[in-house]
Design a protein around this motif. Structure first.
Motif, PDB file in Angstrom:
ATOM      1  N   MET A  65       0.849  -1.191  -0.043  1.00 22.31           N
ATOM      2  CA  MET A  65       0.091   0.034   0.001  1.00 22.31           C
ATOM      3  C   MET A  65       0.913   1.201  -0.007  1.00 22.31           C
ATOM      4  O   MET A  65       1.616   1.373   0.759  1.00 22.31           O
ATOM      5  N   THR A  66       0.705   2.074  -1.119  1.00 17.57           N
ATOM      6  CA  THR A  66       1.705   3.387  -1.351  1.00 17.57           C
ATOM      7  C   THR A  66       1.057   4.373   0.031  1.00 17.57           C
ATOM      8  O   THR A  66      -0.105   4.416   0.471  1.00 17.57           O
ATOM      9  N   GLN A  67       1.996   5.017   0.609  1.00 12.88           N
ATOM     10  CA  GLN A  67       1.730   5.918   1.339  1.00 12.88           C
ATOM     11  C   GLN A  67       1.827   7.295   0.902  1.00 12.88           C
ATOM     12  O   GLN A  67       2.765   7.670   0.138  1.00 12.88           O
ATOM     13  N   HIS A  68       0.934   8.200   1.355  1.00 11.52           N
ATOM     14  CA  HIS A  68       0.902   9.638   0.883  1.00 11.52           C
ATOM     15  C   HIS A  68       2.422  10.287   1.415  1.00 11.52           C
ATOM     16  O   HIS A  68       2.758  10.021   2.537  1.00 11.52           O
ATOM     17  N   PRO A  69       3.206  11.229   0.324  1.00 10.44           N
ATOM     18  CA  PRO A  69       4.225  11.493   0.845  1.00 10.44           C
ATOM     19  C   PRO A  69       4.310  12.548   1.962  1.00 10.44           C
ATOM     20  O   PRO A  69       5.133  12.313   2.890  1.00 10.44           O
ATOM     21  N   LEU A  70       2.955  13.243   2.331  1.00 10.92           N
ATOM     22  CA  LEU A  70       3.102  14.059   3.305  1.00 10.92           C
ATOM     23  C   LEU A  70       2.811  13.274   4.607  1.00 10.92           C
ATOM     24  O   LEU A  70       3.605  13.680   5.595  1.00 10.92           O
ATOM     25  N   ILE A  71       2.103  12.006   4.709  1.00 12.34           N
ATOM     26  CA  ILE A  71       2.257  11.024   5.768  1.00 12.34           C
ATOM     27  C   ILE A  71       3.638  10.558   6.004  1.00 12.34           C
ATOM     28  O   ILE A  71       4.004  10.498   7.157  1.00 12.34           O
ATOM     29  N   ALA A  72       4.258  10.252   4.918  1.00 11.28           N
ATOM     30  CA  ALA A  72       5.528   9.648   5.124  1.00 11.28           C
ATOM     31  C   ALA A  72       6.527  10.324   5.971  1.00 11.28           C
ATOM     32  O   ALA A  72       7.277  10.345   6.589  1.00 11.28           O
ATOM     33  N   GLY A  73       6.278  11.724   5.239  1.00 15.95           N
ATOM     34  CA  GLY A  73       7.168  12.915   5.706  1.00 15.95           C
ATOM     35  C   GLY A  73       7.138  13.081   7.012  1.00 15.95           C
ATOM     36  O   GLY A  73       7.859  13.161   8.185  1.00 15.95           O
ATOM     37  N   TYR A  74       5.544  13.320   7.622  1.00 12.65           N
ATOM     38  CA  TYR A  74       5.383  13.379   9.082  1.00 12.65           C
ATOM     39  C   TYR A  74       5.707  12.274  10.016  1.00 12.65           C
ATOM     40  O   TYR A  74       6.463  12.438  11.018  1.00 12.65           O
ATOM     41  N   MET A  75       5.727  11.054   9.406  1.00 13.39           N
ATOM     42  CA  MET A  75       5.862   9.887  10.092  1.00 13.39           C
ATOM     43  C   MET A  75       7.358   9.638  10.296  1.00 13.39           C
ATOM     44  O   MET A  75       7.897   9.192  11.571  1.00 13.39           O
ATOM     45  N   SER A  76       8.354  10.082   9.572  1.00  8.10           N
ATOM     46  CA  SER A  76       9.541   9.864   9.621  1.00  8.10           C
ATOM     47  C   SER A  76      10.124  10.819  10.540  1.00  8.10           C
ATOM     48  O   SER A  76      11.123  10.681  11.533  1.00  8.10           O
ATOM     49  N   ARG A  77       9.768  12.147  10.527  1.00  6.21           N
ATOM     50  CA  ARG A  77      10.001  13.209  11.372  1.00  6.21           C
ATOM     51  C   ARG A  77       9.482  12.770  12.897  1.00  6.21           C
ATOM     52  O   ARG A  77      10.293  12.819  13.815  1.00  6.21           O
ATOM     53  N   PHE A  78       8.339  12.160  12.974  1.00 15.06           N
ATOM     54  CA  PHE A  78       7.795  11.700  14.147  1.00 15.06           C
ATOM     55  C   PHE A  78       8.654  10.577  14.832  1.00 15.06           C
ATOM     56  O   PHE A  78       9.013  10.734  16.081  1.00 15.06           O
ATOM     57  N   GLU A  79       9.027   9.505  14.211  1.00 14.17           N
ATOM     58  CA  GLU A  79       9.830   8.493  14.432  1.00 14.17           C
ATOM     59  C   GLU A  79      11.288   8.794  15.069  1.00 14.17           C
ATOM     60  O   GLU A  79      11.714   8.420  16.047  1.00 14.17           O
ATOM     61  N   ALA A  80      11.812   9.940  14.111  1.00 12.86           N
ATOM     62  CA  ALA A  80      12.958  10.242  14.771  1.00 12.86           C
ATOM     63  C   ALA A  80      13.069  10.989  15.927  1.00 12.86           C
ATOM     64  O   ALA A  80      13.970  10.980  16.779  1.00 12.86           O
ATOM     65  N   ALA A  81      11.880  11.794  16.072  1.00  9.77           N
ATOM     66  CA  ALA A  81      11.703  12.583  17.536  1.00  9.77           C
ATOM     67  C   ALA A  81      11.603  11.657  18.650  1.00  9.77           C
ATOM     68  O   ALA A  81      11.843  11.914  19.687  1.00  9.77           O
ATOM     69  N   LEU A  82      10.643  10.701  18.119  1.00  7.88           N
ATOM     70  CA  LEU A  82      10.366   9.749  19.462  1.00  7.88           C
ATOM     71  C   LEU A  82      11.608   9.052  20.037  1.00  7.88           C
ATOM     72  O   LEU A  82      11.913   8.753  21.064  1.00  7.88           O
ATOM     73  N   LYS A  83      12.424   8.652  19.088  1.00 10.27           N
ATOM     74  CA  LYS A  83      13.823   8.109  19.216  1.00 10.27           C
ATOM     75  C   LYS A  83      14.689   8.853  20.159  1.00 10.27           C
ATOM     76  O   LYS A  83      14.996   8.289  21.039  1.00 10.27           O
ATOM     77  N   ARG A  84      14.752  10.041  19.549  1.00 12.39           N
ATOM     78  CA  ARG A  84      15.622  11.256  20.551  1.00 12.39           C
ATOM     79  C   ARG A  84      15.049  11.249  21.875  1.00 12.39           C
ATOM     80  O   ARG A  84      15.810  11.513  22.918  1.00 12.39           O
TER      81      ARG A  84
END
Lengths: 113, 193
Positions: free
Chosen positions: B1-20
């Motif tokens: 299932m392809t993901q919308h680029p806005l969501i993908a961008g949001y989630m990658s920033r979110f995951e990075a912040a969570l890890k930090r």
């Protein structure tokens, strides 16, 4: 009237009580819980407050999640109360009642004993 | 299932912040948020609105961190063995043993690392014909020992260095344990960001 920081803090305090109460009636999923709370005026909490709260309730084992297939889309994550959650709700309800009564009394009679 | 680029961008920033923020369950949380986004989309909300309602990825991660790291369920005694370990670590950090552990592991680790590097360096030098008289003094206990063959130094050196690194790794884990205990135990009320 725009909301003050105080109201926001107050809501943060009572949100757990209200969410547990909503889930006591029936299990529900995140988006719906947000929508239901929106009907309660000042209690309406945003997604960025509610979702972390739901996560914490799950970590504390006051709620548990289960998946339900949805007609169009990925399975939904439903939240329901655990037995521990029910105890927690009962305890919080008592504490809330005590606190609310005390506040009312203080507002009514002030320092007069 | 392809993901919308806005969501993908949001989630990658979110995951990075969570890890930090140090949350161990970051992958689970990210999966939860994806599920919430999917619920909203299913109800017909436009993507931009869904992401706006969540707030910035960094702010959402901070909310999760504040909710999960600052509070504990009941302000009572620890319920698991790990909980007790954390509490002990907290007590130790404020006592005399904390500095002792730090000094012992820190200095020994440093000394071992230095000795290890020195030995390896000397061993390699020997292979090229330098430092022929050098010997590993703790293996060779009398003054009459012949100079150590290069292979001995080259073997001993990394071993010492590795032990030094292990000591530093232990120190690092200890520091993290203390830091984590300090953040998990509710000390004073802090307002969530």
């Amino acid at each position: 009237m725009p909301e003050t920081e105080w109201t926001s803090q107050l809501r943060r305090g009572v949100l757990e009580l209200c969410v547990l109460r909503l889930l006591r009636d029936e299990p529900n999923y995140g988006y719906q819980i947000v929508a239901t709370l929106a009907a309660f005026g000042p209690l309406a909490a945003g997604e960025n407050t509610l979702y972390p709260l739901l996560r914490r309730l799950k970590t504390d084992k006051h709620v548990e999640t289960y998946a339900v297939d949805s007609p169009n889309g990925p399975p939904r994550q439903y939240f329901r109360l655990t037995a521990r959650g029910r105890q927690r709700l009962a305890a919080l309800e008592t504490e809330w009642t005590d606190m609310a009564r005390a506040v009312e009394r203080c507002l009514k009679q002030g320092g007069a004993v | 299932m392809t993901q919308h680029p806005l969501i993908a961008g949001y989630m990658s920033r979110f995951e990075a912040a969570l890890k930090r923020s140090g949350l161990k369950e970051w992958a689970d949380i990210a999966s939860d948020v994806r599920s919430h986004i999917a619920e909203a989309l299913e109800h017909g909300k436009p993507i931009a609105e869904v992401l706006a309602a969540l707030g910035s990825a960094e702010a959402l991660a901070r909310s999760y961190a504040a909710e999960l790291l600052l509070r504990s369920a009941d302000n009572s005694a620890p319920k698991t063995p790990l909980g007790w370990l954390k509490l002990i670590a907290l007590v130790v950090a404020h006592g005399i043993t904390g500095p002792i552990i730090v000094v012992t592991f820190g200095f020994c680790g440093l000394a071992l690392l230095g000795a290890g590097l020195l030995n390896t360096g000397v061993g390699i030098a020997k292979l090229f014909g330098y430092a022929t008289a050098a010997k590993v003094s703790f293996i060779c206990l009398t003054a009459e020992c012949a100079p150590s063959p290069p292979w001995q130094l080259v073997l001993v050196g990394p071993f010492l260095a590795a032990t030094g690194l292990i000591f530093w790794w232990v120190l690092w884990r200890y520091a993290r344990l203390v830091a984590h205990s300090l953040s998990a135990v509710p000390v004073a009320p802090r307002s969530a960001a």
